[in-house]
Every structure is written in C-alpha cells, then in structure tokens.
Design an enzyme around this catalytic site. Sequence first.
Site: not given
Ligand code: IFM
Length: 454
Positions: A176, A361
């Site tokens: 990210e 994710e």
């Molecule tokens: O917890 C975070 C993760 O570290 C990175 N992506 C989004 C998740 C939820 O906010």
Amino acid sequence: MAGTSEFSPQTLQTLSGLRFSAATAAFQIEGARTLGGRGRSIWDDFVDDPGNVLDSSTADPGPDSYHRSAEDVELLAGLGVDRYRFSISWVRIIPDGKQGTKPNAVGLDYYERLVDELLAAGVRPEATLYHWDLPSSLEATGGWLNRDTVHRFGEYVEAVANRLGDRVHHWYTINEPASTSLQGYALGELAPGRTMLFDALPSVHHQLLAHGTAATILREHGAQQVGAAINHSLILPETDAEADHAAAAILDLIYNRLFADPLLLGEYPDLDALGVQMPIYDGDMELISTPCDVYGFNYYNPTTVRGVDDGPLPFEMVPTPQAATTGFGPLWPIRPDTLRDFLIDMGTRYGVRLPPIVISENGASFPEPEICTEPIRDDERIAYLHDHLVAVAETVDAGVRVDGYTVWSLLDNFEWAHGYTQRFGLVHVNMETGQRTPKSSYEWYRDLIASVRA
Ligand code: IFM
C-alpha cells in the site's frame, strides 16, 4: 445470493480456481517492540507520541504473535488456507536501518522459525517485505523522500533473501504505497505524520523504486512469485456536476493511476495539473516496471468525492449514497460491485501488461467487544466477504484473471491510528491476555475453502 453466506454452484466452480490466504502485518500483531534486538521504526515514534492513536494503544503486546506464532500457525492450518501473508519487520533485521549494519540474527531466527512452522503445517509463506515500519533513523534523513532509502531497503531485502530465500518462494515487496505517501507523508494521518500535501509525491517514486529493487534481488534468489500489494479504490463523483467529476478524476489519478501506470506501463500519468515533478533518473522506469508474476490488489471500499475550490485539496471525501457501512463509518461504504467494476476496468486498461491479479487484502471491521466469553457471531463480516468473493468470481467470469484471494485479517490487531477500536479478524483477540477465539467468519471461511477443494 448477495447478502447470504451461500454461493451458487457457478460461483463455487469459479472460486475453485483461486488460492486462499489470510494476512497480517508485523507491527500490527507481533508486540515485543523492545525484544530480540529490534530497533525503532516510524510506527514506534508515532505510537509513543501521545494523541496520535485513538485509544492510546501502542501495539504492544497486542496479539503478541512474537511469542504466539505457533498458535497462529495452528489457526491457519485449521482454516485450510493455501498461504499465509505476513510481513517481516525491517527493524528486527537491520535494527538501526543503516548501511553496513550486520543483520540481526535473533530477528532472522524469528522469521525462520515462523516459516518452518508454516511449511510443516502445509501452509505456504507469502512474505511482505515492507508493511510500513520504516527504520526511524532513515526517516531522520528524509525517509521515503530520500532516494538513499531505496538502497538501504535493498540491503535489508538481501539479508532476508539470504536467510529465507531457499524456503519462501512467494513475496510481496511493498504494501500500500498510496497509504504511506498520501496518509503518511501528505496528510499526516499515519506515520511518519507529515503534512506535505502534493510535495509528498516523490515518496511514491522511491517506494516504487524499492519495489523494483526488491523484485530484482528476490529473482536472483530464485523467487517464484513476486509482486507489490497496491491498494485501490473506485472513485465516484458525488453528483453529475462537472466539479465532482473533475475531483474524482484527480483522486483517481493520485490514488490509483499514480501506482498502476508506472508499475504496469513504465510511465507516470500526466501530473502537470498537480505541479508535481517526479525525481526520475535514467533506468528508473524500467526498474519500476520490471515484469512481475502477480499484481497484488488490496481492496476495501469505493471513495465518493465532491469538488472543492477553496480548500488545500481540490476534493473532499463524502459518504457514498445508499451504501451500508463498516465499523469505520460513512467513509468505508460496502459496495462489492465496485471491486468487480474496478478489476474489469483494469483488465481493459492494462491488457497484456497486467499479470494475474491476487486480491492481497479484503475484509472489514465491525464493532465487536474487547473481551468475548463465547465465539462472536460476525454475520456482517461473513456477508461482506461473501459479497466480495461473488464480485471476484464475476470478474473472473468476465475474463480477467484473478489467481488468489486474501482475507484481511487472520487476527484482530492494531489498526494503526485507530488502535484496537477497529477489529478485522476472523479470530477475536483479547489484547490483555492474547487469547484467540475464532469467530463465525473463521468457520465460514474454513468451510468455503473445504467446499471448493472437495
Ligand atoms: O490494517 C490495514 C492494513 O495494514 C493495510 N490495509 C488496510 C488494513 C485495514 O485498514
């Protein structure tokens, strides 16, 4: 069948082609911030600065996976996931982040043990090399705004690959980068807490260079699967007004295309309107766009924007009309159709340059108690995961290749500036005792995996 936990036979058939995983990240689950020779990262500085974290929690002990990794592996084996996506803490390996520092054997031993436990349990390790915990010493010299950080990252990656490269074959380089650059350097909501607005954007270039550098090193160590995990959001204009469309186009540019275009096309989108110049040197764009085996795609929600003509930014985020929301409230709407639409659009936009996508994710937080005396029935999370998996199946049926799906998260954990107030886990964690209690969503995900493997 949206809104129920059942899948149609066609959806199950499509999903049977995917690999399933669950994810966590080092700073969010390990605790033990001062043990094993670990150094300090920008997140240690951020949590130790009062007022930065909503509930004043510090991620320590949190789920305490530093001491409880065997339990985590047991939970993963019980789920039946093909893979576990975890991250390696840079400051457990190179505690001071500096050039020439001897890698910390205690830190390497910790991850080696985790990897060996996973392999013994039949779960493939998928390691992320950078999930936000930049060494503090590097932030002191400019952090991701300083090109030198890329070289320090390369040395850290080399140390990890030397120790684990014979057993870990699946890697994510960076996680990210949009969150790091936009929330960390531009808006100050996350570490390192800088508020540079558009001046923060060179930090994008250096993170992408770090990705390319790591990919090259990992390949030299025989990696089979390398990719970055990029977060995306479908940007929607609040109304049909021209100003809202213009605002949506700008946010789409800096949140989505600023990352996908250089990685997949080897060039940045036109940034002239923002008055931003990227610090590009010869060879940079080739390194950034080095072909990868997967495109890691983190997706949670769409973002609706309104045009603003008298603020520091030309847009503001507003609630998405008629959408249910997660524990984060109106700015985290639930719209699984936007995941499908975004992915189909990516397939069209990037064509053959797009490697197979892995959803690296996806998940949601909902209000849940800090202490549970019996397993939590998290039907809302099950519905969220179900509906997003249906959207993934629709994407695949529309001809876009998606090879895997990863739930965020295996465990309730430290949700950055929101501390422990947002719980994303398939497994409840009592942050006082570390006790793990699987929720209904854990059983649901386990049963889904079992049924597509049957
Ligand atoms: O917890 C975070 C993760 O570290 C990175 N992506 C989004 C998740 C939820 O906010």
